[in-house]
Design a protein around this motif. Structure first.
Motif, PDB file in Angstrom:
ATOM      1  N   ALA A  53       0.781  -1.231   0.000  1.00 40.34           N
ATOM      2  CA  ALA A  53       0.000   0.000   0.000  1.00 40.34           C
ATOM      3  C   ALA A  53       0.813   1.282   0.000  1.00 40.34           C
ATOM      4  O   ALA A  53       1.843   1.406   0.641  1.00 40.34           O
ATOM      5  CB  ALA A  53      -0.932  -0.011   1.204  1.00 40.34           C
ATOM      6  N   GLN A  54       0.309   2.252  -0.756  1.00 44.28           N
ATOM      7  CA  GLN A  54       0.813   3.613  -0.709  1.00 44.28           C
ATOM      8  C   GLN A  54      -0.296   4.526  -0.200  1.00 44.28           C
ATOM      9  O   GLN A  54      -0.101   5.714  -0.033  1.00 44.28           O
ATOM     10  CB  GLN A  54       1.249   4.040  -2.115  1.00 44.28           C
ATOM     11  N   ASP A  55      -1.445   3.958   0.031  1.00 48.45           N
ATOM     12  CA  ASP A  55      -2.636   4.653   0.501  1.00 48.45           C
ATOM     13  C   ASP A  55      -2.916   4.152   1.914  1.00 48.45           C
ATOM     14  O   ASP A  55      -2.905   2.949   2.172  1.00 48.45           O
ATOM     15  CB  ASP A  55      -3.791   4.326  -0.453  1.00 48.45           C
ATOM     16  N   LYS A  56      -3.140   5.060   2.860  1.00 53.59           N
ATOM     17  CA  LYS A  56      -3.306   4.660   4.260  1.00 53.59           C
ATOM     18  C   LYS A  56      -4.482   3.706   4.454  1.00 53.59           C
ATOM     19  O   LYS A  56      -4.391   2.731   5.200  1.00 53.59           O
ATOM     20  CB  LYS A  56      -3.487   5.902   5.135  1.00 53.59           C
ATOM     21  N   LYS A  57      -5.609   3.986   3.786  1.00 52.53           N
ATOM     22  CA  LYS A  57      -6.766   3.102   3.912  1.00 52.53           C
ATOM     23  C   LYS A  57      -6.463   1.731   3.324  1.00 52.53           C
ATOM     24  O   LYS A  57      -6.813   0.703   3.889  1.00 52.53           O
ATOM     25  CB  LYS A  57      -7.977   3.719   3.201  1.00 52.53           C
ATOM     26  N   ALA A  58      -5.779   1.731   2.169  1.00 51.79           N
ATOM     27  CA  ALA A  58      -5.426   0.475   1.533  1.00 51.79           C
ATOM     28  C   ALA A  58      -4.466  -0.316   2.413  1.00 51.79           C
ATOM     29  O   ALA A  58      -4.605  -1.525   2.588  1.00 51.79           O
ATOM     30  CB  ALA A  58      -4.806   0.734   0.162  1.00 51.79           C
TER      31      ALA A  58
ATOM     32  N   PHE B 223       5.969  -7.831  -5.132  1.00 55.04           N
ATOM     33  CA  PHE B 223       4.962  -6.785  -5.038  1.00 55.04           C
ATOM     34  C   PHE B 223       5.376  -5.597  -4.181  1.00 55.04           C
ATOM     35  O   PHE B 223       4.627  -4.632  -4.061  1.00 55.04           O
ATOM     36  CB  PHE B 223       3.648  -7.364  -4.502  1.00 55.04           C
ATOM     37  N   ASN B 224       6.575  -5.656  -3.624  1.00 57.91           N
ATOM     38  CA  ASN B 224       7.034  -4.532  -2.823  1.00 57.91           C
ATOM     39  C   ASN B 224       7.446  -3.345  -3.677  1.00 57.91           C
ATOM     40  O   ASN B 224       7.669  -2.250  -3.169  1.00 57.91           O
ATOM     41  CB  ASN B 224       8.219  -4.958  -1.944  1.00 57.91           C
ATOM     42  N   SER B 225       7.600  -3.553  -4.969  1.00 55.93           N
ATOM     43  CA  SER B 225       7.990  -2.469  -5.858  1.00 55.93           C
ATOM     44  C   SER B 225       7.358  -2.670  -7.234  1.00 55.93           C
ATOM     45  O   SER B 225       6.923  -3.772  -7.569  1.00 55.93           O
ATOM     46  CB  SER B 225       9.518  -2.406  -5.993  1.00 55.93           C
ATOM     47  N   GLY B 226       7.299  -1.589  -7.987  1.00 56.65           N
ATOM     48  CA  GLY B 226       6.811  -1.692  -9.354  1.00 56.65           C
ATOM     49  C   GLY B 226       5.337  -1.394  -9.550  1.00 56.65           C
ATOM     50  O   GLY B 226       4.821  -1.541 -10.662  1.00 56.65           O
ATOM     51  N   TYR B 227       4.646  -0.952  -8.489  1.00 60.61           N
ATOM     52  CA  TYR B 227       3.219  -0.668  -8.598  1.00 60.61           C
ATOM     53  C   TYR B 227       2.836   0.597  -7.835  1.00 60.61           C
ATOM     54  O   TYR B 227       3.449   0.940  -6.830  1.00 60.61           O
ATOM     55  CB  TYR B 227       2.381  -1.825  -8.025  1.00 60.61           C
ATOM     56  N   LYS B 228       1.796   1.240  -8.328  1.00 58.13           N
ATOM     57  CA  LYS B 228       1.124   2.285  -7.582  1.00 58.13           C
ATOM     58  C   LYS B 228      -0.206   1.701  -7.133  1.00 58.13           C
ATOM     59  O   LYS B 228      -0.848   0.960  -7.877  1.00 58.13           O
ATOM     60  CB  LYS B 228       0.890   3.526  -8.456  1.00 58.13           C
ATOM     61  N   TYR B 229      -0.637   2.022  -5.934  1.00 59.10           N
ATOM     62  CA  TYR B 229      -1.833   1.412  -5.374  1.00 59.10           C
ATOM     63  C   TYR B 229      -2.866   2.453  -4.993  1.00 59.10           C
ATOM     64  O   TYR B 229      -2.532   3.507  -4.454  1.00 59.10           O
ATOM     65  CB  TYR B 229      -1.465   0.564  -4.145  1.00 59.10           C
ATOM     66  N   TYR B 230      -4.123   2.129  -5.272  1.00 64.18           N
ATOM     67  CA  TYR B 230      -5.217   3.071  -5.029  1.00 64.18           C
ATOM     68  C   TYR B 230      -6.418   2.371  -4.396  1.00 64.18           C
ATOM     69  O   TYR B 230      -6.751   1.239  -4.745  1.00 64.18           O
ATOM     70  CB  TYR B 230      -5.672   3.717  -6.351  1.00 64.18           C
ATOM     71  N   TRP B 231      -7.047   3.079  -3.464  1.00 57.09           N
ATOM     72  CA  TRP B 231      -8.312   2.621  -2.882  1.00 57.09           C
ATOM     73  C   TRP B 231      -9.372   2.767  -3.964  1.00 57.09           C
ATOM     74  O   TRP B 231      -9.565   3.823  -4.527  1.00 57.09           O
ATOM     75  CB  TRP B 231      -8.648   3.485  -1.671  1.00 57.09           C
TER      76      TRP B 231
END
Length: 226
Positions: A32-37, A132-140
């Motif tokens: 996650a890069q989003d707190k809710k996620a 999965f620790n790198s290479g992605y942006k994450y969104y709720w």
């Protein structure tokens, strides 16, 4: 005998399916890069880590309207630590912690390969955590009601322009904190969906559950790849 193209498709399907279930079993707090996620994924991680083993029955579908492709398959997988036993598309794939056994009854063949921890393509639950620790942006993403179940989606967008995936939606059951499905959209218009139909935990397993027994395949060609 199956053709080379059929082998390639089957290998791709097996890889995608294993990737999904490796996510289910591995720690995914690095997503996650989003707190809710992050909060939701941390709950999923804690829940999954509390189980000794997981047994899943699933449905896998592949669609591409441009190519007029619409295929569906069912399968099952048992996961315990890094070990797994996958039955999918008439093929059994077994990992005992050291070697991977791919059993193809249609060809009466068993392929045996060593697991290489340095191989970036090698698939185990712990390996998927690193991936999965790198290479992605994450969104709720959206919340959906699926047959009375609240499914919260988190969208994963690859950061590399070379990645053939446009995005991946990971659906999580809000009540159980179990992963419900994964929807992968490719840049070529292909959409693959893996949906969990049955999710059982801490089942009584045989001590030989993840042991390959050669005597069960007396007429099979044993192909030792390394």
């Amino acid at each position: 005998m199956i053709s080379k193209s059929q082998r390639a498709f089957k290998k791709a399907y097996l890889t995608t399916v294993l990737s999904f279930f490796c996510i289910c079993l591995s720690a995914i707090s690095g997503f996650a890069q989003d707190k809710k996620a992050k909060s939701l994924l941390d709950e999923v991680t804690a829940k999954v880590r509390s189980y000794n083993n997981i047994s899943i029955e699933f449905k896998y579908s592949l669609q591409n309207s441009r190519e007029n492709v619409n295929q569906e398959s069912k399968g099952s997988v048992i996961l315990e630590g890094d070990k797994y036993l996958l039955n999918f598309m008439g093929t059994t794939k077994l990992f005992d912690g050291k070697k991977v056994y791919t059993i193809v009854p249609e060809d009466e063949e068993v392929s045996i390969s060593k697991y290489d921890d340095n191989d970036s393509n090698a698939i185990t639950p712990s390996k998927m955590l690193t991936f999965f620790n790198s290479g992605y942006k994450y969104y709720w993403d959206i919340l959906q009601n699926v047959k009375g179940r609240k499914i919260q989606y988190i969208k994963l967008v690859p950061t590399s322009s070379k990645d053939q995936r446009k995005e991946v939606l990971l659906g999580i059951d809000v009540q159980t904190k179990h992963i419900y499905n994964m929807i992968e959209s490719g840049k070529n218009g292909t959409k693959t969906t893996l949906t969990v139909n049955s999710f059982k935990t801490n089942q009584p397993l045989s001590k030989n559950q993840f042991t390959f027994v050669a005597s069960k395949y007396p007429n099979y060609y044993i192909n030792k790849l390394d």
